[in-house]
Structures are given as C-alpha cells and as structure tokens.
Scaffold this motif. Structure first.
Motif, mmCIF file in Angstrom:
data_model
loop_
_atom_site.group_PDB
_atom_site.id
_atom_site.type_symbol
_atom_site.label_atom_id
_atom_site.label_comp_id
_atom_site.label_asym_id
_atom_site.label_seq_id
_atom_site.Cartn_x
_atom_site.Cartn_y
_atom_site.Cartn_z
ATOM 1 N N LEU A 4 24.023 72.853 59.555
ATOM 2 C CA LEU A 4 23.412 72.032 58.591
ATOM 3 C C LEU A 4 24.300 72.250 57.320
ATOM 4 N N ASP A 5 25.583 72.305 57.678
ATOM 5 C CA ASP A 5 26.616 72.498 56.475
ATOM 6 C C ASP A 5 26.463 73.830 55.637
ATOM 7 N N LEU A 6 25.617 74.564 55.931
ATOM 8 C CA LEU A 6 25.507 75.808 54.989
ATOM 9 C C LEU A 6 26.856 76.600 55.212
ATOM 10 N N VAL A 7 27.276 76.652 56.234
ATOM 11 C CA VAL A 7 28.559 77.617 56.665
ATOM 12 C C VAL A 7 29.501 76.440 57.288
ATOM 13 N N ARG A 8 30.650 76.499 56.626
ATOM 14 C CA ARG A 8 31.824 75.659 57.052
ATOM 15 C C ARG A 8 32.768 76.288 58.348
ATOM 16 N N PRO A 9 32.920 75.529 59.356
ATOM 17 C CA PRO A 9 33.864 76.149 60.457
ATOM 18 C C PRO A 9 35.077 76.517 59.965
ATOM 19 N N THR A 10 35.670 77.463 60.365
ATOM 20 C CA THR A 10 37.255 77.814 60.425
ATOM 21 C C THR A 10 38.002 76.590 61.001
ATOM 22 N N ALA A 11 37.518 76.331 62.135
ATOM 23 C CA ALA A 11 38.410 75.267 62.991
ATOM 24 C C ALA A 11 37.219 74.522 63.701
ATOM 25 N N GLY A 12 37.542 73.452 64.055
ATOM 26 C CA GLY A 12 36.750 72.450 64.984
ATOM 27 C C GLY A 12 35.995 71.536 64.315
ATOM 28 N N THR A 13 35.250 70.730 64.861
ATOM 29 C CA THR A 13 34.474 69.689 64.151
ATOM 30 C C THR A 13 32.874 69.797 64.800
ATOM 31 N N VAL A 14 32.279 69.371 63.784
ATOM 32 C CA VAL A 14 30.765 69.511 63.925
ATOM 33 C C VAL A 14 30.070 68.140 63.804
ATOM 34 N N ARG A 15 29.571 67.546 64.508
ATOM 35 C CA ARG A 15 28.958 66.309 64.196
ATOM 36 C C ARG A 15 27.380 66.451 64.925
ATOM 37 N N VAL A 16 26.621 65.713 63.839
ATOM 38 C CA VAL A 16 25.414 65.612 64.187
ATOM 39 C C VAL A 16 24.650 64.134 63.759
ATOM 40 N N LEU A 17 23.882 63.639 64.739
ATOM 41 C CA LEU A 17 23.511 62.208 64.758
ATOM 42 C C LEU A 17 24.435 61.257 64.567
ATOM 43 N N GLY A 18 25.875 61.673 64.918
ATOM 44 C CA GLY A 18 26.898 60.687 64.995
ATOM 45 C C GLY A 18 27.605 60.898 63.985
ATOM 46 N N ALA A 19 27.132 61.598 62.923
ATOM 47 C CA ALA A 19 28.021 61.715 61.725
ATOM 48 C C ALA A 19 28.597 63.092 61.462
ATOM 49 N N ASP A 20 29.753 63.235 60.614
ATOM 50 C CA ASP A 20 30.200 64.548 60.281
ATOM 51 C C ASP A 20 29.421 65.397 59.178
ATOM 52 N N VAL A 21 28.903 66.409 59.782
ATOM 53 C CA VAL A 21 28.350 67.246 58.708
ATOM 54 C C VAL A 21 29.087 67.463 57.394
ATOM 55 N N ALA A 22 30.194 67.580 57.510
ATOM 56 C CA ALA A 22 31.058 67.972 56.061
ATOM 57 C C ALA A 22 30.864 67.050 55.206
ATOM 58 N N THR A 23 30.983 65.529 55.669
ATOM 59 C CA THR A 23 31.008 64.694 54.681
ATOM 60 C C THR A 23 29.537 63.869 54.484
ATOM 61 N N ASP A 24 28.605 63.755 55.521
ATOM 62 C CA ASP A 24 27.330 63.083 55.590
ATOM 63 C C ASP A 24 26.164 63.886 55.683
ATOM 64 N N GLY A 25 26.242 65.204 55.114
ATOM 65 C CA GLY A 25 25.237 66.111 55.268
ATOM 66 C C GLY A 25 23.994 65.658 54.988
ATOM 67 N N LEU B 212 29.727 69.713 69.092
ATOM 68 C CA LEU B 212 30.562 70.577 68.503
ATOM 69 C C LEU B 212 31.897 70.563 69.419
ATOM 70 N N ARG B 213 32.883 70.632 68.738
ATOM 71 C CA ARG B 213 34.079 70.664 69.393
ATOM 72 C C ARG B 213 35.139 71.726 68.986
ATOM 73 N N GLY B 214 35.444 72.579 69.783
ATOM 74 C CA GLY B 214 36.392 73.613 69.475
ATOM 75 C C GLY B 214 35.945 74.265 68.196
ATOM 76 N N VAL B 215 34.700 74.697 68.030
ATOM 77 C CA VAL B 215 34.441 75.134 66.721
ATOM 78 C C VAL B 215 34.529 76.727 66.790
ATOM 79 N N THR B 216 35.143 77.081 65.707
ATOM 80 C CA THR B 216 35.373 78.568 65.561
ATOM 81 C C THR B 216 34.882 78.945 64.102
ATOM 82 N N LYS B 217 34.095 80.217 63.909
ATOM 83 C CA LYS B 217 33.885 80.637 62.564
ATOM 84 C C LYS B 217 34.177 82.094 62.562
ATOM 85 N N GLU B 218 35.233 82.193 61.531
ATOM 86 C CA GLU B 218 35.742 83.463 61.310
ATOM 87 C C GLU B 218 34.962 84.039 59.877
ATOM 88 N N PHE B 219 34.345 85.378 59.990
ATOM 89 C CA PHE B 219 34.052 85.756 58.636
ATOM 90 C C PHE B 219 35.134 86.735 58.453
#
Lengths: 271, 353
Positions: free
Chosen positions: B50-71, B6-13
């Motif tokens: 798990l890509d159930l919630v999308r970050p307001t800012a920052g990137t989330v990578r799991v197992l080397g892939a971007d969760v937003a595109t390769d969930g 996780l890099r610079g991940v922010t989530k605002e509700f």
C-alpha cells in the motif's frame, strides 16, 4: 484529484464535533459582550461599528484568540489520524499524501471559517434588527479577515501535524509558532535588526523597509494592516498599497509553505 | 498478468529486520492466503503493498505498476481492509462508505454495500458506537466499493464471531468468483483453508512454505498425532519411542506425550512405553491438521533453546521418516524442498515492531 473528497470528509467531521458548537458560542458571547461595551448611550448616537472592530474585536478576539483556535483545529489533522489508525483507512483509498495534507488544510480551514462567521454574525444579526445604525458591511468584511487569519494558522498547524509522528509533537510545534507570531515577533525582529545593523546598512534597502517587511511577515500583523485599511476604506489603495500587497502575499505564503514543508517530511515517512 | 509481485524485498526498521529478501507472486484471479504468526512481517509486507512503508531493498509491483510511483492509480483499483485501523468516530457508517465511493469516483449505493456486509440498519449510527466486529464489516464495505480488481485484506476475521468469519469467507469467495484477486493475511490457518487457492507461510520475515492447500494437506497426509497420558515417562522412555520406525516426533506437554507418527505405528508406541516401564493411563489420537503443519513451520523446534517449557524434545517432522512410510505423500506432488522445516536457531527470535 481526490483532495475535495478528503476536504469534505474533514469538514464534516470537524463540524460535527462538540468543540465546534462551543467555539461558535464562545465567539458569539465575546462579540456580544464587546458590542455591549460600545453600545450607544445617548439619543440618536450611532453605533460605533468601526470602534467595536478596530479597538475591541480586533486586538482582543482576532489577534489572540483566532490564531489559537486555528492551532487547536489544525494540530491533530494528520498526526491525530496517524496515532489513532484512521490514517490507514484514509490511505487505503486512492488518496496521495499531498491530497491528505492539503485536503485537510481546506477542510479544517473551511470549518474554522464557518465557526468564525457563525460566531461573529449571530450577534451582528441582533445589531442589524436593533434600532441602531449598524455598519453591517464593515462588520461582514472584517469577519472575512478574521477567518483568513484563522485559516493561516490552520495551515501552519496542519503543516506541523504532517511533519510530526505524534500528536504531542504537533501540538508543541504549533503552539511554538503561535507564541512566536502572536507574542514574540516584534521583540525578536527588533533585536535581530539591531544586531544586524551594520549588515543592513550595506544592503540596497533601508532599515525602515526591512522593518516593515518583517512586520507584515507576521500573519497577525498582516491581517491587522489589511483590516485597518479596509475599515478606513483604503483597501489596496492609498499610500500603503504596496505594504498591503506585501501583507496579502505573506498571508498566501504562510497558507501554502508550512503544509508543503510538512508534506515533504510526511511523504518520506513510514506510516 | 500478475496481481502482486515482490522481488527481493527487504524492510529494515531501526531495531529489527521485519522482512528479508522476500519473493512473492500472486497471479490474477488467485485467492492467496498469507500466513504467519503475529510479528512474522505480514503487516509490514501489506503496508509495503500500500506504499505506507517503503522497502529498504527490492521492488514491489501491484497490478502491473510500481507502488512507489503509481500508488494512487493502484489503490483506485484495489480494495483494502487494513489491520489496526480506527474509524472516524463522529461520522456515520453510511458516511464512511460514501467517502470511499466519492474517493474512488464510483457510483455504488452505500446502503447496498452496508447490507452486503451485514450492517443493514446501522448505517445512520456514528461509527464510534460500532463494536470491533462492526468496524471490521464497515471497512470491508469500504473495500468492496467499485468492484476492485484486487482485494487486500489484513487479518479480515479479527474481531468477528464465527458466523461473521463465515460471512467474510463467503464474500471473499464471491469476489473471487467475480474475477477479483484476493490477498489476505491471517495467523489462523483454519480460516484460510476453506477459501484459498494457494497459501504462503511467513516466518521471521521469510517465506518458509508456499503451496496449494492440497499440497500442504498431502505433506501431512500420513501423519497422526497420538496423545498419551504417561506421567512416569522419563527421557529413556521418550528416546525409546522416538527410535521407533514411523515416529517422526515426540513432544512432552506436562504429563502428556504428544507423538507424531504414521497411523500404523500407534500400537508400537504404546508397547514401547510399557516396555520401558511407563504406565499408560490414557491415550487418544487425532488426525494431524493443517494447524499442526502450520505450527511446525511457524514455531519450529526448540530443542534446548527454550528455557523452561520442556515441551519440545524432538525435531520437526523429518521428511525422510515420512517418506519411508507407506502412507506418505508422493514426493512429486509437493515440493519437498519448500517443506523443509526451518532452522532451529531462528525460532528464538520473534520479529515485532
């Protein structure tokens, strides 16, 4: 492609619900009752299958009840899982949100079709073995149209369900669509055509053509048109062939478009 | 390779910031305990994995892939035990596992998995009849399908009795030995202690500490907690105790003073209290546990900020006074910067969604 897995899971779950048995019983009872009403009274009189279908089963059972059942089967598909938390279990597995929405259309559509077939064909089995002439082919074919109408309303409701964050909203949306198509459509489109009279005159199509288009745009009317022509032996033939093709196209449209729109909203949501 | 990044991940509700500017790295094969009180943002972070919630800012990578595109591809190689899930009431336990097997295109034997999580003999019952603990076991069985490269377990012990929690830890250990990366959250440090290579402590959406369990242990190594039953202790007496060398904190809990101090300062504490005219009715010591450290980080200090509790009358563990003590850990062993106690003013607000 995990859509079939979701569909099978949902079909199994729906079929195992108590409502499913109640539904089959209700359909069987109503079809039996209507068949009893049109039973042959005189000697050697033929059983009026077509009358049973187009005068009794069609307007009463198919037009009003089947869409309502579609709504009940479909509205909780996504919002129900979202509210209960089982959606977390589902989306922990490698399913895309599109797999979930369309898997549910397929699974619940199949469950409803199963209920329609079972409910309609149980009484028909009695008619087939009974010593009356019964047009089993027409009855079976008609059942397919009834199931198709149900699937359309399942798809619309699943679309509403995917777009809604709560069950209540999904139910309100789905019932709204039901009221629109089943009760208000011809009234509203009539008013619309009248109001838009001058504008329609300017278009390169006649008001009558638009009127027909609007009427078959309603899935209940589309199924009525198709099943009537089917019973008359003119399915996709005769002078209304074009109208029938439009009707069939509209049924496909209503099966695909609402889940797609629902998916757009569902895909953008935090769950 | 990194399993989670996780890099610079922010989530605002709408009404709250659940996670702020979070950087987190979990290496391949690591067992990582993700700790924090309820509402600290743990579940939000896991939901973002798990890509159930999308970050307001920052990137989330799991197992080397971007969760937003390769969930979907990520979840094919990941086993997840979610928090706050519910089961499909009408489907049997075995059907649940079969569904997971089918969804992952795997060929596991559902009964073997049910056996492994202690649900042998219950596979035919509808999952709606299962107890909370059994549901937890069932979801674990689903997570173990197809030997995932990464296990994400959100509060895995919730609903389990102590024996069940122990079995859960054994499974986590076995999976780690197989080579899987395990990322799990908990609000109870004790559960994490036995299995984790590294822990991160989250508070108010920020990582306030991250270290190996050893590192955390050493940070509190020289401390003991002294509980003194001293009904008559007034503020002056408390101040006198706090002024002693080797005392890092004093907390008043009703009639009991809880003193964090170096082990050789205990007698000084009792003496100081008696000098101040306080009758010491009883006292006993307990060794400072990881739990105490955890509470220091997650509850922080509350001088004047809490209304009526009156419990906290001292600052959090003061690094300087610990260092001055002979039994204090070698500062090189643990990153003392990471162990700085959180700001007082952040304590009042609990993130909740």
């Amino acid at each position: 492609m995990s859509l079939p897995a979701v569909a099978r899971k949902d079909l199994r779950e729906t079929v195992q619900s108590r409502g499913m048995i109640a539904l089959i019983a209700l359909f069987s009872l109503l079809v039996s009752l209507l068949a009893f009403i049109v039973r042959p009274t005189g000697q050697n009189e033929q059983f009026a299958t077509e009358v049973l279908l187009s005068v009794f089963v069609g307007p009463v059972l198919v037009t009003y009840l089947v869409p309502l059942v579609g709504v009940v089967v479909g509205y909780s598909a996504v919002s129900g899982e979202r509210e209960s938390g089982s959606l977390k279990l589902l989306l922990s597995l490698p399913h895309s949100r599109a797999d979930v929405v369309f898997g549910k259309v397929v699974g619940r559509g199949a469950a409803l079709s199963l209920a329609v077939f079972a409910g309609f064909l149980l009484p028909a089995a009695v008619l087939i073995v009974a010593p009356v002439t019964f047009n089993a082919g027409a009855f079976l074919g008609y059942t397919v149209f009834a199931a198709a109408l149900g699937v359309v309303f399942v798809a619309i409701s699943v679309g509403c369900s995917a777009a809604s964050s709560t069950q209540l909203r999904a139910l309100i949306g789905s019932i709204g669509v039901y009221v629109l198509f089943v009760l208000l459509w011809s009234f509203m489109t009539g008013r619309l055509l009248n109001a838009a009279g001058p504008a329609v005159d300017a278009l390169p199509v006649s008001a009558a053509q638009i009127d027909v288009f609007l009427r078959v745009s309603n899935p209940t009317t589309a199924v009525e048109v198709l099943s009537r022509e089917f019973l008359g032996g003119r399915l996709f033939a005769g002078e209304t062939a074009n109208r029938q093709i439009s009707a069939a196209a509209m049924l496909v449209f209503w099966t695909v478009a609402p889940p797609l729109v629902g998916l757009l909203k569902f895909d953008a949501d935090d769950l | 390779m990194t399993a989670i990044e996780l890099r610079g991940v922010t989530k605002e509700f709408a009404d709250v910031t659940a996670v702020r500017d979070l950087d987190l790295t979990v290496e391949d094969g690591e067992v990582y305990g993700f700790l924090g009180p309820n509402g600290a943002g743990k579940s939000t972070t896991i939901d973002m994995l798990l890509d159930l919630v999308r970050p307001t800012a920052g990137t989330v990578r799991v197992l080397g892939a971007d969760v937003a595109t390769d969930g979907v591809e990520i979840r094919r190689r990941t086993g997840v035990l979610p928090d706050g899930f519910s089961v499909y009431d009408r489907l049997s336990g075995r059907r649940h596992v079969e569904f997971a097997v089918e969804s992952k295109d795997a060929d596991d034997d559902p009964d073997a998995l049910l056996d492994r999580v202690g649900l042998d003999g219950d596979g035919d019952r509808p999952a709606g009849e299962y107890s909370k603990g059994m549901r937890q076991r069932l979801a674990l069985a689903m997570a173990l399908v197809d030997d995932p490269d990464l296990l994400i377990l959100d509060e895995p012990s919730s609903g389990l009795d102590p024996a069940g929690a122990k079995e859960m830890r054994e499974i986590v250990r076995a999976e780690a030995d197989r080579g899987a990366t395990v990322f799990f959250s908990s609000h109870i440090l004790e559960q994490v202690d036995a299995v984790c290579d590294r822990v991160g402590i989250l508070r108010d959406g920020e990582l306030v500490a991250e270290d190996s369990v050893e590192g955390l242990r050493e940070a509190v190594g020289g401390e003991e907690t002294l509980e003194v039953a001293a009904a008559g202790a007034d503020d002056a007496a408390v101040d006198a105790v706090r002024a002693l060398a080797g005392v890092s904190g004093v907390t008043r809990d009703g009639d009991v003073l809880v003193v964090n101090c170096a082990s050789d300062a205990k007698t000084d504490v009792i003496a100081a209290l008696e000098d101040a005219g306080v009758t010491v009715a009883d006292f006993h010591t307990r060794e400072a546990s990881l739990e105490d450290l955890f509470l220091t980080y997650t509850e922080g200090d509350a001088v004047g900020s809490e209304s009526d509790s009156g419990r906290s009358v001292s600052g959090p563990t003061d690094q300087d006074s610990v260092d001055s003590d002979a039994a204090a850990p070698d500062p090189d062993d643990s990153d003392s910067g990471d162990h700085d106690a959180p700001d007082d003013d952040a304590a009042a607000e609990e993130v909740d969604r």
